[in-house]
Scaffold this active site. Structure first.
Site, PDB file in Angstrom:
ATOM      1  N   LYS A 173       0.891  -1.168   0.000  1.00  0.00           N
ATOM      2  CA  LYS A 173       0.000   0.000   0.000  1.00  0.00           C
ATOM      3  C   LYS A 173       0.925   1.213   0.000  1.00  0.00           C
ATOM      4  CE  LYS A 173      -1.689   3.080   1.867  1.00  0.00           C
ATOM      5  NZ  LYS A 173      -1.401   4.480   1.422  1.00  0.00           N
ATOM      6  N   GLU A 176      -0.254   7.591  -1.277  1.00  0.00           N
ATOM      7  CA  GLU A 176      -1.172   8.075  -2.315  1.00  0.00           C
ATOM      8  C   GLU A 176      -0.638   9.340  -2.974  1.00  0.00           C
ATOM      9  OE1 GLU A 176      -1.406   7.997   0.929  1.00  0.00           O
ATOM     10  OE2 GLU A 176      -3.150   9.096   1.711  1.00  0.00           O
ATOM     11  N   CYS A 281      14.104  10.593   6.155  1.00  0.00           N
ATOM     12  CA  CYS A 281      14.049  10.268   7.586  1.00  0.00           C
ATOM     13  C   CYS A 281      15.438  10.254   8.185  1.00  0.00           C
ATOM     14  CB  CYS A 281      13.387   8.926   7.795  1.00  0.00           C
ATOM     15  SG  CYS A 281      14.337   7.612   7.056  1.00  0.00           S
TER      16      CYS A 281
END
Ligand code: NAD
Length: 495
Positions: A173, A176, A281
C-alpha cells in the site's frame, strides 16, 4: 485525467470504490493524475488473490526464487532511468537523487538473491541417542507493506525483495502522493517471472490501511512513515494478532566537536540537511556545535547556501527540488516563522529565496541559536530547515541527543577516534555515523531507529528482514536403526 490503478492477481485493476485522490507534479503545482483509493471490499479481493498465490509460491524451490530475484535485479538496473523519471515527476526530488534511492533499493534485491543461504537452518545430529534436531525457516503467508511518500521505490524495495525471496506473497500500500512507482515495480516483478498475485499493489488511504490491519489472512505488516501513524499501525496491527514492524519519524542530530575538519563538517551538514529538500528520515535537521567550533561552522555552512541550485528535479543542474505538496511547503515555511518568533537567529531565510514561483518550492533555511524548548528543535519538520544548537561540552551535546524523543540516525564529526568510540558507546540511536552524516546501513545489515523512531523489535531488511518475514520451526526426529525401537512412556530426555 490519467488514473493510477491497483495491481491485483498480476494485472492492473481499476478501482471500484468511486473514491480517488489527486496526484501532483510538485515542480509545476499541477494535478497530473488521480489515484484510486481502495475500499475494504477491494482490499479483501486483493488479499484473496494474494493468499492463493502465497500457497503456490511458498513451495517454489529456493533456486527458482533466487532466479526470479536475479532477473528482477537485472531489470531494475536496466530500467532505473525510467523509474527515476516517474519518481521525480510525482515526488519532486532531483533525478540524481531518485537514481540514488533506486540504487539503494537495488542492493536489497542483491541481498535477497542470496536467499538459499539466508534461509538455512541448523542441524544437531544425535541430540539424543538416535534423535536429530533441526530448525527450518518458513514463510508467513501474505505480508503487507505500507510506505511513505519520500522513498516511493526504495522503501517498498526494502520490504518486498526480502519478503518475496523468503516465500511470502507481498501486498504493497504505497503513499497516495506518489503512487506510480509501485505499478512500475509490479510490472518488473511480472517480467522477472514472479507468479501472478505474489506482488500486489493496493492504492489507498486510511480505509485501505485499516482493512489491511484487520484482515485475518495478513500475517505481518511492515510500515514506514510518521511516528503518530507508526504507533497506530503497531498498536492496531498487534491487537489483530499480526507481527508488526513500524518505523516512524526522526530528528537526527549531527554533533560537531571542536577538533573536526570544519569544511568537511559543513559540506556534510549542507548535503544531509538539504538533500531531497530535507524530506528524508535520515536527514540531519540539527547540528550540535560543541565549544568554539560554532561560529566558524555556522559561517562555513552559510557560505555554501547561496550556491545551491534549486529547481525542477528534471533539470540536470538542479540540486534540490520542491516539497511534495503545497500544504507541506506552507507547513515548513510556518516553522521558519515560528523559529524566528521563538528567538532563533535566521541566518538564511528560505521563504525569501529566489525559487520558481509555480510548484511547491521553498528555499533553504539556516537557524542559529536554536534551543531545546523551540518547536523547530522538538518537531520533525521534514523540510529544508537546519537548526544549530550550541553546547559547551560533549556531555551536554550527548544529553541533548539522548533526551530527544526520536532515535533514528545520528552522527559525530571529529578527528579523535577515542571520542568517536565513546559516542558510539553512549548514544541512544539506532544508526550512528562517524564522519558520515547519513549512515543508512548497507543491505546486509538492517535499518532501524530506537525510541519513537521504531515500534516493534526487528529492524528492516538484511538479517532482521529475513527474521521478520519467516518463522522458525524446530523438528525433533527419530529414525532408529532397524530393530532398535522399544516402548518408553517416560518424558523424552536427551540421552
Ligand atoms: P505518513 O505517516 O503520513 O504516511 C505513511 C503511510 O501511512 C502512507 O502510505 C499513508 O497513506 C498512510 N497513512 C497516513 N495517515 C494514516 C492514518 N491516519 N491512518 C492509516 N494510515 C495512514 O508519512 P509520509 O508523510 O508519507 O512520510 C514521511 C514520514 O515518514 C516522516 O515522518 C519520515 O521521517 C518518515 N519516514 C521514516 C523512515 C524510517 O525509516 N524511519 C523512512 C522514511 C520516512
Amino acid at each position: 485525467m490519467p488514473r493510477i490503478a491497483h495491481w491485483i492477481g498480476g494485472a492492473e485493476t481499476a478501482g471500484t470504490s468511486g473514491r480517488v485522490g489527486p496526484v501532483f507534479n510538485p515542480a509545476t503545482g499541477e494535478q497530473i493524475a488521480e489515484v484510486d483509493l481502495a475500499s475494504t471490499a477491494e482490499v479483501g479481493h486483493a488479499v484473496k488473490a494474494a493468499t492463493e498465490a502465497a500457497r503456490v509460491w511458498r513451495s517454489s524451490s529456493l533456486s527458482r526464487r533466487a532466479a526470479v530475484l536475479f532477473k528482477f535485479r537485472e531489470l531494475l538496473a536496466e530500467r532505473s532511468g525510467e523509474l527515476a523519471q516517474i519518481i521525480t515527476r510525482e515526488h519532486g526530488k532531483v533525478l540524481s537523487d531518485a537514481a540514488g534511492e533506486i540504487a539503494r533499493g537495488l542492493e536489497n534485491a542483491e541481498f535477497a538473491t542470496g536467499v538459499p543461504h539466508l534461509l538455512k537452518g541448523s542441524y544437531s545430529e544425535q541430540a539424543s541417542t538416535g534423535v536429530d534436531v533441526y530448525s527450518i525457516r518458513q514463510p508467513l503467508g501474505v505480508v503487507a507493506g505500507i510506505t511513505p511518500f519520500n522513498f516511493p521505490a526504495m522503501v517498498p524495495l526494502w520490504m518486498c525483495t526480502t519478503a518475496i525471496a523468503a516465500g511470502n506473497a507481498f501486498v504493497l500500500k504505497p503513499s497516495e502522493k506518489d503512487p506510480s512507482a509501485s505499478l512500475f515495480l509490479a510490472r518488473l516483478w511480472q517480467e522477472a517471472g514472479l507468479p501472478a498475485g505474489v506482488f500486489t499493489v493496493i492504492q489507498g488511504d486510511k480505509e485501505a490501511v485499516d482493512a489491511i490491519l484487520a484482515h485475518p489472512d495478513i500475517a505481518a505488516v511492515s510500515f514506514v512513515g510518521s511516528t503518530p501513524v507508526a504507533k497506530y499501525i503497531y498498536t492496531t496491527g498487534t491487537a489483530h494478532g499480526k507481527r508488526v514492524q513500524a518505523l516512524g519519524g526522526a530528528k537526527n542530530h549531527m554533533l560537531v566537536l571542536p577538533d573536526a575538519d570544519i569544511d568537511a563538517a559543513a559540506d556534510a551538514a549542507v548535503s544531509a540537511a538539504y538533500g531531497s529538500a530535507g524530506e528524508r528520515c535520515m536527514a540531519i535537521s540539527i547540528v550540535v556545535a560543541v565549544g568554539d567550533v560554532a561560529d566558524p561552522l555556522v559561517d562555513a555552512i552559510a557560505s555554501r547556501l547561496p550556491k545551491l541550485r534549486i529547481g525542477d528535479g528534471t533539470d540536470p543542474d538542479a540540486q534540490m527540488g520542491p516539497l511534495v505538496t503545497r500544504e507541506h511547503r506552507d507547513k515548513v515555511a510556518g516553522y521558519v516563522e515560528r523559529g524566528a518568533a521563538a528567538g532563533a537567529t535566521v541566518i538564511t531565510d528560505g521563504r525569501t529565496a529566489d525559487v520558481p514561483k509555480n510548484g511547491f518550492f521553498l528555499g533553504v533555511t539556516l537557524l542559529d541559536h536554536v534551543t531545546p524548548e523551540m518547536d523547530v528543535y522538538r518537531d520533525e519538520i521534514f523540510g529544508p530547515v537546519l537548526g544549530v544548537v550550541r553546547a559547551s561540552t560533549y556531555a551536554e551535546a550527548l544529553a541533548l541527543i539522548n533526551d530527544n524523543e526520536y532515535g533514528n540516525g545520528t552522527a559525530i564529526f571529529t578527528r579523535d577516534g577515542g571520542a568517536a568510540r565513546r559516542f558510539q558507546l553512549d548514544v541512544n540511536a539506532g544508526m550512528v555515523g562517524v564522519n558520515v552524516p547519513i549512515p543508512v546501513p548497507v543491505a546486509y545489515y538492517s535499518f532501524g531507529g530506537w525510541k519513537a523512531s521504531l515500534f516493534g523489535d526487528t529492524h528492516m531488511y538484511g538479517p532482521d528482514g529475513i527474521h521478520f518475514y519467516t518463522r522458525t520451526k524446530v523438528v525433533t526426529s527419530r529414525w532408529p536403526d532397524p530393530g532398535t525401537s522399544s516402548i518408553d512412556l517416560g518424558f523424552p530426555q536427551t540421552r
